[in-house]
Write an enzyme that holds these catalytic residues in place. Structure first.
Site, short mmCIF file in Angstrom:
data_model
loop_
_atom_site.label_atom_id
_atom_site.label_comp_id
_atom_site.label_asym_id
_atom_site.label_seq_id
_atom_site.Cartn_x
_atom_site.Cartn_y
_atom_site.Cartn_z
N ASP A 172 1.31 -1.17 0.45
CA ASP A 172 0.00 0.54 0.08
C ASP A 172 0.35 1.11 0.22
OD1 ASP A 172 -2.76 0.27 1.49
OD2 ASP A 172 -1.51 1.88 -0.06
C1 GLC Z 1 -4.20 4.18 0.20
C2 GLC Z 1 -5.35 3.18 0.15
C3 GLC Z 1 -5.08 2.01 -1.12
C4 GLC Z 1 -5.10 2.60 -2.74
C5 GLC Z 1 -3.65 3.40 -2.68
C6 GLC Z 1 -3.24 4.07 -3.67
O1 GLC Z 1 -3.92 4.07 0.81
O2 GLC Z 1 -5.40 2.01 1.01
O3 GLC Z 1 -7.15 1.14 -0.95
O4 GLC Z 1 -5.16 1.52 -3.77
O5 GLC Z 1 -3.58 3.50 -1.40
O6 GLC Z 1 -4.59 5.10 -3.74
#
Ligand code: GLC
Length: 749
Positions: free
Chosen positions: A239
Site C-alpha cells: 500500500d
Molecule cells: C491508499 C489505499 C489503497 C489505494 C492506495 C493508492 O492509501 O489504502 O487502497 O489503492 O493508497 O491510492
C-alpha cells in the site's frame, strides 16, 4: 526488434518466459532497483507507476485506483462495493469487473488497484463501502467474480488489503491480533479464493500489522502462505508508503514498493505550492523535507504514515544491502520476474493490450443495474412501496438534490454525469404526479480525503432551510421521501449515527406525513431511532452516478428491490462482537480479535441478540415460497473433494428445492443455505455455505440447485495445520435471510 542502435535487444521475439529470463539477465543493478519501486508518471494519470527499461524494450507499468471507478480521469462512477455485495450475484460482480477493467484500459492503465475485500468486522469501519461483507463465503464468491471480470478485460487485478485491514483507526500502526483458526476461516478465504480460483495478478500488502508484524514485512503471510502454500505467482505490491523496512520487506516477500517516492514528489503534480516545494533546491534555506511535511499536512489523514516523506525503502536501502552482501541479488531477480511475468500475461510486455472503453453508455447502464439490484428494501409497512407515480411527493433531505456518488479517499471517482434523487423522481412522475423538494436542515457535507478524511461541513446554499418547511411540504403531500446520508471515508472510521440533524428531520416529517419513506445512503448500519415512526426504509448504500435513476426505478416499481444485507444491521455498537475497546479500536495499538470466528451474524446468533435487520435480509415486491428441499451427498466415487486439486475441495453435497413467486409482481430472491454443525470445537450456530439469486415472473416457479463444497463443512485445525471435516450430522437451513429459514434438512458428513 528494437530499431534504436543504443538499445540491447532482450530478443523481443522470444517466448515470454525466455524473454523474461533474458531481460533479468541483461538488467543492471540500477535498473533492477528502479523496477521494484514506483516513480513519477510523466502522463500524471497512474496512481502508481513503474518506469520501463528503454534499453531493453521493457515498457512501463501503470497502476490505478480504485474499486468503484477509475480515479485518473472522469469515468463511470459505479456503486460502492458494498452495494455490489448486496446483489449477492457473483456473475454481476464479474460483469462489473469486466466493465471497470475496460475503463482502466480506456484510461491507458495496466493494473487496477482493486477489488478490496477486507472482512467488515466492525460496522464503524471507515472503508466498509469499499468492501463486501462480514461473511467469508459471500466475500470469496464476490471477490472471485470481480477479479475474474477485471482480468478478462486484460487488466491486472489487485486483491487488497492483505491482510486484516478492518479498521481505519490507527490503520498505519495497529496490530490485528488474530489466532490461526480465525485467520484461516474468516480473514484469509477471499484472498485464497482470489489466488487459487481467479489467479489474481497482484496482492496489496496493507498498512497494519498482523500479530505484531507489518504486512509488507510479514514473511509468513507473504511467502509461506501466499506464495508457497497457495502457489501465488503474481507480485505483492505495498500500500502507499506502507513499507517501513525495505530489506525486511524484500526478504519477507514484498515485490514492489509504492508509490516509491515522497509525497511531495507524488502529490505535488496537482498542487502549485507543492510544485514550488519540489522545485526548491535540496539545500534551500528551509529544508525541503520539513516544508513539504508542513504543506502536506492538509492532505494527510489524522495519523499519517511515517514514511510518507521518505524516498523509497526499496531504493538506497536495497542497493546498499545487495552491494554489501546482506541481501542476495537473486531475491531481487525473483521480484522482477514476477512483475515481468504479469506484464507478459497481460500483454503489457508486447504492447498487445486490448483498447478498453471509458465512460460508455453501457457502463452507465450497468452502474444503474447494480445500484438497483443492490438496493435493499429493509421495511415496507402497508406496502407503502412501490409508488404509482401519480402521488404528490415531498422529497426531503439536505442533499436530496445531489447524487451520493461514493465515499472519501483513494476510491473517489469524478463522473461525467450523475443523477440526484430529485432528478430521478422528477423524471419518473406520471402526468398527475408532483414533487416538491425541501432540504429541511443544514447540509451535512460530503466526505473527501483529498482535503481531509474528516468531512468538510460546507453549506454552499446560504439559505437557512428549516424543518418546518419540510414538515409543511410533507403535510401537503401523499407521501414524504426523506433521503439521508452518512459520511464515510478512508482514513477515518465512521459514526453509527446519521450526521447533522437528519434523525430529527426524519422524526419531524414522520410526525406529520401520511406515509414516510426513508432512503439511506450509508456505508452500513446506522442507528434508526425513528424506525417505528416510518413506513418504509430503503438502503441504497453509495449508489454511484446513477443514484437518482436507480432510486426512481425501485421507488416506482420498475425494478424489484432485490438487495440482501451483506452485513448485519444491529441496533447499537454494543450488540456487535468487537464491542470492547481492546477489540476495537484496540489498546496500545493492538486490536484483539478475541471474538474469533464469531464475526457479524455468527455472533448475533451465538449470543442470541436480535438484530434490527439480519444478515441476508431484504424484502421484495414479489412473494416467494420454498418447497421440496432435498440433499444429495457426493460419495467418494462421485467427484468428491480432490485434495490435490487447485480448488482444494470439490462439491460434497447438492441441495435441490423449488422456489415459486406467489406474488403479483416479478421479483428476485436470493436463496441462502446455511450449515449448522454439531462440532467438538466452538462453531457458530449457522454459517453461510451456498446461495443462488433467482428471478421469477409472477406465478413462475423454478428448481434451484445449490452445491456445498467440502470447505464449508470443515473447520481449521491449528494442531493439524489443516482443514478437517468432522464426522457427524450437519443441519442444512435454507432461507431468505439468516433469520428467515424456510426449509431444513440433515446432511451426513
Ligand atoms: C491508499 C489505499 C489503497 C489505494 C492506495 C493508492 O492509501 O489504502 O487502497 O489503492 O493508497 O491510492
Amino acid at each position: 526488434m528494437s530499431t534504436d542502435p543504443d538499445t540491447t535487444d532482450a530478443d523481443t521475439d522470444a517466448s515470454p518466459p525466455d524473454r523474461i529470463v533474458d531481460i533479468v539477465d541483461e538488467m543492471t543493478l540500477e535498473e533492477k532497483i528502479d523496477f521494484v519501486h514506483g516513480s513519477y508518471d510523466p502522463a500524471e494519470l497512474a496512481t502508481g507507476y513503474v518506469a520501463g527499461v528503454d534499453r531493453l524494450n521493457v515498457p512501463s507499468l501503470s497502476l490505478v485506483d480504485g474499486p468503484m471507478g477509475i480515479r485518473a480521469v472522469p469515468s463511470t462512477a459505479f456503486p460502492a462495493s458494498i452495494a455490489l455485495a448486496a446483489t449477492w450475484d457473483p456473475d454481476l460482480a464479474r460483469e462489473f469487473g469486466e466493465a471497470i477493467g475496460e475503463e482502466a484500459r480506456g484510461a491507458d492503465q495496466d493494473a487496477l488497484l482493486a477489488p478490496g475485500f477486507n472482512i467488515i468486522r466492525v460496522p464503524q469501519c471507515g472503508r466498509a463501502f469499499e468492501y463486501y461483507s462480514e461473511d467469508p463465503y459471500l466475500n470469496s464468491r464476490l471477490a472471485v467474480g470481480a477479479v475474474d471480470g477485471v482480468q478478462s478485460a486484460g487488466v491486472m487485478a489487485t486483491a487488497k488489503h492483505y491482510l486484516a485491514n478492518n479498521q481505519e483507526a490507527d490503520r498505519h500502526y495497529v496490530s490485528a491480533e488474530i489466532d490461526e483458526r480465525t485467520l484461516r476461516e474468516i480473514y484469509l478465504p477471499a484472498f485464497e479464493a482470489a489466488v487459487r480460483e481467479a489467479d489474481v495478478s497482484s496482492v496489496m500488502a496493507s498498512y497494519n500489522r498482523i500479530n505484531g508484524t507489518y504486512a509488507p514485512q510479514h514473511r509468513r503471510l507473504l511467502t509461506e502462505v501466499l506464495k508457497d502454500e497457495w502457489g501465488f505467482e503474481g507480485f505483492v505490491v505495498s500500500d502507499w508508503w506502507a513499507t517501513h523496512d525495505g530489506v525486511a520487506a524484500a526478504e519477507a516477500g514484498l515485490d514492489l514498493d509504492m508509490p516509491g517516492m515522497p509525497v511531495y514528489d507524488w502529490q505535488c503534480h496537482g498542487s502549485t505550492f507543492l510544485d514550488l516545494v519540489a522545485a526548491l533546491p535540496d539545500e534551500a534555506w528551509f529544508p525541503k523535507k520539513d516544508l513539504a511535511e508542513f504543506v502536506s499536512r492538509p492532505w494527510q489523514p489524522a495519523n499519517p504514515n511515517p514514511n510518507v516523506l521518505d524516498e523509497s525503502p526499496f531504493d538506497d536501502p536495497l542497493r546498499e544491502a545487495i552491494e554489501d552482501g546482506r541481501l542476495e541479488e537473486s531475491i531481487l531477480d525473483d521480484k522482477i520476474r514476477r512483475i515481468l511475468r504479469e506484464m507478459a500475461r497481460f500483454r503489457v510486455l508486447d504492447g498487445e493490450q486490448p483498447e478498453g472503453a471509458l465512460d460508455t453508455p453501457d457502463h452507465h447502464d450497468l452502474a444503474r443495474r447494480i445500484a438497483e439490484r443492490g438496493t435493499v428494501l429493509l421495511q415496507n409497512d402497508g406496502d407503502t412501496l412501490p409508488l404509482e407515480g401519480s402521488e404528490r411527493i415531498a422529497l426531503i433531505g439536505p442533499h436530496a438534490d445531489e447524487p451520493k456518488v461514493g465515499g472519501g479517499g483513494s476510491s473517489e471517482v469524478d463522473p461525467t454525469r450523475a443523477t440526484s434523487p430529485l432528478d430521478g423522481v422528477r423524471g419518473r412522475l406520471e402526468i398527475d404526479g408532483s414533487v416538491t423538494f425541501e432540504r429541511g436542515i443544514e447540509p451535512v457535507g460530503d466526505a473527501s480525503m483529498h482535503d481531509s478524511p474528516l468531512p468538510e461541513i460546507d453549506t454552499p446554499w446560504g439559505e437557512n432551510p428549516r424543518i418546518e418547511e419540510a414538515m409543511r411540504a410533507a403535510q401537503d403531500a401523499d407521501v414524504a421521501v426523506v433521503v439521508v446520508r452518512d459520511l464515510s471515508s478512508e482514513g477515518a472510521d465512521r459514526d453509527l449515527e446519521l450526521p447533522g440533524a437528519q434523525n430529527e428531520l426524519i422524526a419531524a416529517v414522520a410526525a406529520v406525513a401520511d406515509r414516510t419513506v426513508v432512503v439511506c445512503n450509508t456505508a452500513g448500519m446506522v442507528t434508526m431511532p425513528w424506525l417505528d415512526a416510518v413506513d418504509a426504509v430503503v438502503e441504497t448504500w453509495y449508489p454511484g452516478q446513477e443514484d437518482g435513476s436507480a432510486l426512481a426505478s425501485v421507488l416506482f416499481g420498475d425494478a424489484d428491490p432485490s438487495g440482501r444485507l451483506p452485513v448485519t444491521f444491529g441496533e447499537r455498537a454494543a450488540d456487535y462482537p468487537a464491542s470492547s475497546e481492546a477489540q476495537y479500536p484496540g489498546v496500545g495499538l493492538e486490536a484483539e480479535y478475541s471474538e474469533g470466528v464469531f464475526v457479524g451474524y455468527r455472533h448475533f446468533d451465538a449470543a442470541e441478540i436480535d438484530p434490527v435487520f439480519p444478515f441476508g435480509h431484504g424484502l421484495s415486491y414479489a412473494e416467494f415460497e420454498y418447497g421440496g428441499l432435498s440433499v444429495e451427498t457426493e460419495t467418494e466415487t462421485e467427484g468428491a473433494a480432490d485434495p490435490e486439486s487447485e480448488t482444494h475441495a470439490g462439491p460434497t453435497a447438492t441441495l435441490t428445492l423449488t422456489v415459486e413467486n406467489v406474488g403479483d409482481r416479478p421479483g428476485r430472491d436470493v436463496v441462502q443455505a446455511y450449515l449448522a454443525a454439531d462440532s467438538s470445537v466452538p462453531r457458530p450456530p449457522k454459517e453461510l455455505a451456498a446461495f443462488e439469486p433467482v428471478e421469477l415472473e409472477s406465478g413462475e416457479s423454478t428448481t434451484v440447485e445449490l452445491t456445498i463444497d467440502e470447505r464449508a463443512l470443515a473447520v481449521y485445525d491449528e494442531d493439524d495445520a489443516d482443514w478437517v471435516v468432522e464426522d457427524g450430522a450437519f443441519e442444512v437451513l435454507v432461507g431468505r435471510s439468516s433469520r428467515d429459514i424456510r426449509a431444513r434438512a440433515s446432511l451426513e458428513a
